[in-house]
Design a protein around this motif. Structure first.
Motif, PDB file in Angstrom:
ATOM      1  N   ILE A 216     -15.100  -7.752   5.886  1.00 51.64           N
ATOM      2  CA  ILE A 216     -15.704  -6.989   7.049  1.00 51.64           C
ATOM      3  C   ILE A 216     -16.185  -5.932   7.063  1.00 51.64           C
ATOM      4  CG2 ILE A 216     -14.336  -8.721   8.103  1.00 51.64           C
ATOM      5  CD1 ILE A 216     -12.068  -6.429   8.201  1.00 51.64           C
ATOM      6  N   ARG A 217     -16.299  -5.318   7.922  1.00 52.18           N
ATOM      7  CA  ARG A 217     -16.822  -3.622   7.617  1.00 52.18           C
ATOM      8  C   ARG A 217     -15.523  -2.901   7.529  1.00 52.18           C
ATOM      9  NH1 ARG A 217     -18.604  -0.912  11.686  1.00 52.18           N
ATOM     10  NH2 ARG A 217     -17.292  -2.832  13.348  1.00 52.18           N
ATOM     11  N   GLU A 218     -15.975  -1.956   6.559  1.00 53.66           N
ATOM     12  CA  GLU A 218     -14.426  -0.414   6.041  1.00 53.66           C
ATOM     13  C   GLU A 218     -14.759   0.251   7.361  1.00 53.66           C
ATOM     14  OE1 GLU A 218     -16.418   1.029   2.960  1.00 53.66           O
ATOM     15  OE2 GLU A 218     -16.899   0.039   1.635  1.00 53.66           O
ATOM     16  N   LYS A 219     -15.119   0.213   7.949  1.00 55.27           N
ATOM     17  CA  LYS A 219     -15.114   0.970   8.985  1.00 55.27           C
ATOM     18  C   LYS A 219     -13.845   0.335   9.978  1.00 55.27           C
ATOM     19  CE  LYS A 219     -15.109   4.373  11.416  1.00 55.27           C
ATOM     20  NZ  LYS A 219     -14.899   5.767  11.806  1.00 55.27           N
ATOM     21  N   GLU A 220     -13.871  -1.433  10.134  1.00 53.76           N
ATOM     22  CA  GLU A 220     -13.108  -1.964  10.952  1.00 53.76           C
ATOM     23  C   GLU A 220     -11.870  -1.726  10.604  1.00 53.76           C
ATOM     24  OE1 GLU A 220     -14.518  -5.207  13.487  1.00 53.76           O
ATOM     25  OE2 GLU A 220     -15.790  -5.261  11.888  1.00 53.76           O
ATOM     26  N   VAL A 221     -11.857  -1.803   8.805  1.00 53.01           N
ATOM     27  CA  VAL A 221     -10.364  -1.746   8.020  1.00 53.01           C
ATOM     28  C   VAL A 221      -9.975  -0.581   8.559  1.00 53.01           C
ATOM     29  CG1 VAL A 221      -9.645  -1.716   5.951  1.00 53.01           C
ATOM     30  CG2 VAL A 221     -11.433  -3.625   6.255  1.00 53.01           C
ATOM     31  N   GLU A 222     -10.656   0.598   7.867  1.00 54.98           N
ATOM     32  CA  GLU A 222      -9.943   2.095   8.102  1.00 54.98           C
ATOM     33  C   GLU A 222      -8.797   2.076   9.269  1.00 54.98           C
ATOM     34  OE1 GLU A 222     -11.757   6.937   7.506  1.00 54.98           O
ATOM     35  OE2 GLU A 222     -13.133   5.127   7.762  1.00 54.98           O
ATOM     36  N   GLU A 223      -9.776   1.990  10.514  1.00 52.50           N
ATOM     37  CA  GLU A 223      -9.606   1.995  11.381  1.00 52.50           C
ATOM     38  C   GLU A 223      -8.252   1.409  12.472  1.00 52.50           C
ATOM     39  OE1 GLU A 223     -12.724   0.724  14.398  1.00 52.50           O
ATOM     40  OE2 GLU A 223     -14.279   2.352  14.331  1.00 52.50           O
ATOM     41  N   ILE A 224      -8.340   0.228  11.450  1.00 54.88           N
ATOM     42  CA  ILE A 224      -7.437  -0.947  11.818  1.00 54.88           C
ATOM     43  C   ILE A 224      -5.860  -0.154  10.769  1.00 54.88           C
ATOM     44  CG2 ILE A 224      -5.430  -3.023  11.122  1.00 54.88           C
ATOM     45  CD1 ILE A 224      -8.567  -4.405  12.165  1.00 54.88           C
TER      46      ILE A 224
ATOM     47  N   ILE B  18      -9.873   0.705   1.727  1.00 52.67           N
ATOM     48  CA  ILE B  18     -10.303   0.202   2.273  1.00 52.67           C
ATOM     49  C   ILE B  18     -11.107  -0.695   1.938  1.00 52.67           C
ATOM     50  CG2 ILE B  18     -11.465   1.161   3.834  1.00 52.67           C
ATOM     51  CD1 ILE B  18     -10.344   3.828   4.191  1.00 52.67           C
ATOM     52  N   THR B  19     -11.928  -0.391   0.845  1.00 57.33           N
ATOM     53  CA  THR B  19     -13.194  -1.325   0.204  1.00 57.33           C
ATOM     54  C   THR B  19     -12.281  -2.550   0.016  1.00 57.33           C
ATOM     55  OG1 THR B  19     -13.801   0.337  -0.873  1.00 57.33           O
ATOM     56  CG2 THR B  19     -15.079  -1.225  -1.362  1.00 57.33           C
TER      57      THR B  19
ATOM     58  N   LEU C 218       0.713  -1.168  -0.062  1.00 55.85           N
ATOM     59  CA  LEU C 218       0.251  -0.374  -0.332  1.00 55.85           C
ATOM     60  C   LEU C 218       0.921   1.503  -0.106  1.00 55.85           C
ATOM     61  CD1 LEU C 218      -2.550  -0.574   2.343  1.00 55.85           C
ATOM     62  CD2 LEU C 218      -3.123  -1.354  -0.287  1.00 55.85           C
ATOM     63  N   ALA C 219       0.533   1.889  -1.023  1.00 52.67           N
ATOM     64  CA  ALA C 219       1.340   3.972  -0.958  1.00 52.67           C
ATOM     65  C   ALA C 219       0.259   4.163  -0.105  1.00 52.67           C
ATOM     66  CB  ALA C 219       1.446   4.019  -2.081  1.00 52.67           C
ATOM     67  N   ASP C 220      -1.092   4.169   0.015  1.00 52.23           N
ATOM     68  CA  ASP C 220      -2.360   4.961   1.036  1.00 52.23           C
ATOM     69  C   ASP C 220      -2.543   4.044   1.380  1.00 52.23           C
ATOM     70  OD1 ASP C 220      -2.606   7.423   1.846  1.00 52.23           O
ATOM     71  OD2 ASP C 220      -3.376   8.670  -0.495  1.00 52.23           O
ATOM     72  N   VAL C 221      -4.180   5.039   2.463  1.00 55.91           N
ATOM     73  CA  VAL C 221      -5.384   4.790   2.948  1.00 55.91           C
ATOM     74  C   VAL C 221      -5.972   5.243   2.700  1.00 55.91           C
ATOM     75  CG1 VAL C 221      -6.619   4.058   5.032  1.00 55.91           C
ATOM     76  CG2 VAL C 221      -3.831   3.779   5.090  1.00 55.91           C
ATOM     77  N   ASN C 222      -6.572   5.144   1.322  1.00 58.07           N
ATOM     78  CA  ASN C 222      -8.005   5.491   0.656  1.00 58.07           C
ATOM     79  C   ASN C 222      -9.672   4.649   0.547  1.00 58.07           C
ATOM     80  OD1 ASN C 222      -7.252   3.695  -1.242  1.00 58.07           O
ATOM     81  ND2 ASN C 222      -5.736   4.910  -1.921  1.00 58.07           N
ATOM     82  N   ASP C 223     -10.044   4.950   0.325  1.00 60.76           N
ATOM     83  CA  ASP C 223     -11.397   4.531  -0.402  1.00 60.76           C
ATOM     84  C   ASP C 223     -11.204   3.289  -0.683  1.00 60.76           C
ATOM     85  OD1 ASP C 223     -12.403   6.371   1.727  1.00 60.76           O
ATOM     86  OD2 ASP C 223     -13.214   7.844  -0.159  1.00 60.76           O
ATOM     87  N   TYR C 224     -10.332   3.356  -2.271  1.00 58.40           N
ATOM     88  CA  TYR C 224     -10.224   1.728  -2.555  1.00 58.40           C
ATOM     89  C   TYR C 224      -9.711   0.738  -2.011  1.00 58.40           C
ATOM     90  CZ  TYR C 224      -8.023  -1.313  -6.333  1.00 58.40           C
ATOM     91  OH  TYR C 224      -8.066  -2.012  -6.977  1.00 58.40           O
TER      92      TYR C 224
END
Length: 270
Positions: free
Chosen positions: A220-228, A211-212, A203-209
């Motif tokens: 799992i839920r996208e919210k969980e992924v984003e938090e981690i 995370i999805t 990964l080069a960045d944390v973005n919507d793509y």
């Protein structure tokens, strides 16, 4: 991401069938009628038509209608129209599947109605272009040069394959170490799974793509992924300064390789 997985699954399903591979192997040398393929491969024409239909629906081959001899009904011949490369890397700490579809030279339909205009200026299929060129320059010397070029190309591809295999082994060793370190750093199995996927993808960045993608794969839920990901962002993603330094080192290494190759070629000429 789902589209990528679907494309990989689709291509693997196309090429996993031994008869389809035989059909494609035969078509790369020349367009064929189903009856021809049936006789050469010793398979019923019905089975041949079934596989040709699959290949045509997937955009791997195309058919064209041609007049038959003795005033019979028109016949269909089939020819390949797409380039596909598939790469599967698997090991104790490595799993990577990639499909490359080359559509840079799409071929329009070629029927009796559009073939023949002005020597039919519009060469609808690359095979016609190839045959025209061959007819203009066909001679033994040209043939020898072409064969020699093919042999040189094969050698270069083998060299690149060996280099790639070496890089894949190095990548797997690094992934093994990264997974071990991630296991010690994370506090749950879910975090470990998310980080493992992030490591695989580089990964080069944390973005919507991103995370999805991870959420879909782990269901799992996208919210969980984003938090981690945000929790471990500093460990996963290099800052611009580090990236620039890495790019600089890679460019310097690339220049050294170019110089080395040039020196080797010059030496071979002597």
């Amino acid at each position: 991401m789902k589209d990528e997985f679907e494309e990989i699954s689709r291509m693997l399903s196309i090429f996993e069938n031994p008869l389809r591979r035989k059909i494609l192997h035969r078509l790369v040398s020349d367009a064929c009628y189903p009856l021809q393929l049936s006789k050469e491969l010793r398979v019923s024409q019905q089975a041949i038509m079934k596989h040709l239909d699959v290949l045509e629906r997937c955009g791997i081959v195309r058919s064209r209608s041609e007049k038959s001899e003795n005033a019979g009904p028109p016949r269909k011949s089939y020819y390949p129209i797409r380039r596909v490369s598939m790469v599967l890397d698997f090991g104790p700490h490595l799993y990577d599947v990639r499909v490359y579809v080359d559509d840079r030279l799409p071929l329009p339909d070629r029927t009796e109605d559009n073939v023949g205009k002005e020597e039919r200026n519009d060469y609808s299929d690359l095979r016609d272009v190839h045959l025209k060129r061959i007819s203009q320059r066909a001679n033994p010397e040209r043939f020898r040069k072409v064969i020699r070029s093919i042999m040189e190309m094969n050698q270069e591809i083998e060299r690149l394959d060996a280099w790639r295999l070496s890089m894949v082994r190095q990548k797997e060793a690094l992934l093994r170490e990264a997974y071990t370190l991630a296991k010690d750093l994370t506090s749950s199995i879910l975090e470990m799974k998310v980080l493992s996927l992030a490591i695989e993808r580089g990964l080069a960045d944390v973005n919507d793509y991103v995370i999805t993608m991870i959420a879909d794969e782990l269901d799992i839920r996208e919210k969980e992924v984003e938090e981690i990901l945000m929790k471990y962002k500093e460990l996963l993603i290099q800052d611009d300064k580090e990236n620039k330094e890495q790019d600089k080192n890679e460019n310097e290494q690339g220049e050294k390789v170019k110089i080395s190759n040039a020196q080797r070629k010059e030496k071979n000429k002597r």
